[in-house]
Design a protein around this motif. Structure first.
Motif, PDB file in Angstrom:
ATOM      1  N   VAL A 123      -4.268  -2.525   8.205  1.00 21.06           N
ATOM      2  CA  VAL A 123      -5.436  -3.121   8.853  1.00 21.06           C
ATOM      3  C   VAL A 123      -5.283  -3.040  10.372  1.00 21.06           C
ATOM      4  O   VAL A 123      -6.213  -2.658  11.079  1.00 21.06           O
ATOM      5  CB  VAL A 123      -5.659  -4.581   8.392  1.00 21.06           C
ATOM      6  CG1 VAL A 123      -6.734  -5.261   9.224  1.00 21.06           C
ATOM      7  CG2 VAL A 123      -6.033  -4.608   6.918  1.00 21.06           C
ATOM      8  N   VAL A 127      -7.822  -1.032  12.856  1.00 23.41           N
ATOM      9  CA  VAL A 127      -8.478  -1.739  13.958  1.00 23.41           C
ATOM     10  C   VAL A 127      -8.125  -1.045  15.276  1.00 23.41           C
ATOM     11  O   VAL A 127      -8.979  -0.857  16.144  1.00 23.41           O
ATOM     12  CB  VAL A 127      -8.090  -3.233  13.974  1.00 23.41           C
ATOM     13  CG1 VAL A 127      -8.548  -3.909  15.263  1.00 23.41           C
ATOM     14  CG2 VAL A 127      -8.682  -3.944  12.761  1.00 23.41           C
ATOM     15  N   GLU A 133     -12.381  -5.152  12.027  1.00 22.11           N
ATOM     16  CA  GLU A 133     -11.413  -5.746  11.108  1.00 22.11           C
ATOM     17  C   GLU A 133     -11.977  -5.940   9.702  1.00 22.11           C
ATOM     18  O   GLU A 133     -11.278  -5.698   8.713  1.00 22.11           O
ATOM     19  CB  GLU A 133     -10.905  -7.079  11.659  1.00 22.11           C
ATOM     20  CG  GLU A 133      -9.785  -7.660  10.827  1.00 22.11           C
ATOM     21  CD  GLU A 133      -9.147  -8.889  11.437  1.00 22.11           C
ATOM     22  OE1 GLU A 133      -8.298  -9.483  10.758  1.00 22.11           O
ATOM     23  OE2 GLU A 133      -9.489  -9.270  12.576  1.00 22.11           O
ATOM     24  N   LYS A 137     -10.190  -4.222   6.488  1.00 23.69           N
ATOM     25  CA  LYS A 137      -9.699  -4.955   5.315  1.00 23.69           C
ATOM     26  C   LYS A 137     -10.312  -4.402   4.030  1.00 23.69           C
ATOM     27  O   LYS A 137      -9.628  -4.267   3.016  1.00 23.69           O
ATOM     28  CB  LYS A 137      -9.990  -6.452   5.463  1.00 23.69           C
ATOM     29  CG  LYS A 137      -9.098  -7.124   6.477  1.00 23.69           C
ATOM     30  CD  LYS A 137      -9.430  -8.594   6.615  1.00 23.69           C
ATOM     31  CE  LYS A 137      -8.494  -9.249   7.630  1.00 23.69           C
ATOM     32  NZ  LYS A 137      -8.801 -10.672   7.810  1.00 23.69           N
TER      33      LYS A 137
END
Length: 178
Positions: A123, A127, A133, A137
């Protein structure tokens, strides 16, 4: 500091749509080294086997073979395109959840010293590449479950809209131009 170019990204839950999305990008003139591909090593070896040894692991009658049959209409020659990209060229296999295959410009960035970005996990790396984000995810979850994430830097905003529309038509999830 120069900002990163925006990418259109999406995750695809099945082999057929991932392959069709990849082929659509190629048909729009994008080269293999311009298309980012992320999938687990397990997904690559299950659905995108490129060698007879890998194919032998998934003999007829297994659940993996049933999944591959979903995309059978694509055809062997076309279906091999995404597999070849995930097997050759600038590809990095990262230890995240048993091996994450990354091909394309993101792989080149990792090979060039950006691998340290993964200390914060997948993640964090996504990002860092400019993916929000919430999308990162969702991509991580989908990759764990056998999905394939694709991304490309479009030539302009109009091209980005067309790619987003095509991704939607192919059941792409968490599509973003970011």
């Amino acid at each position: 500091m120069a900002s990163k170019p925006k990418m259109v990204t999406a995750v695809f839950r099945d082999r057929a749509n991932a392959q069709a999305a990849y082929d659509m990008l190629r048909a729009r003139g994008y080269l293999d080294n311009e298309i980012n591909v992320l999938m687990s090593d397990r997904t690559r070896s299950t659905y995108f086997a490129t060698t007879e040894e890998e194919k032998e692991k998934h003999k007829a009658g297994t659940r993996a073979t049933e999944g591959m049959g979903v995309g059978g209409a694509i055809g062997t020659a076309v279906g091999a395109t995404l597999a070849a990209v995930a097997a050759i060229g600038t590809t990095v296999i990262l230890p995240v959840f048993g091996g994450l295959v990354v091909a394309g410009p993101l792989a080149a960035a990792l090979a060039g010293g950006g691998a340290g970005a993964l200390t914060g996990g997948l993640v964090g790396a996504l990002v860092g590449w400019g993916i929000p984000e919430s999308n990162a995810k969702a991509y991580e979850e989908a990759l764990r479950e056998g999905g394939v994430a694709l991304g490309v830097v479009p030539r302009d905003r109009e091209e980005a809209r067309k790619i987003e529309d095509e991704f939607k038509n192919l059941q792409g999830e968490n599509i973003c131009y970011c």
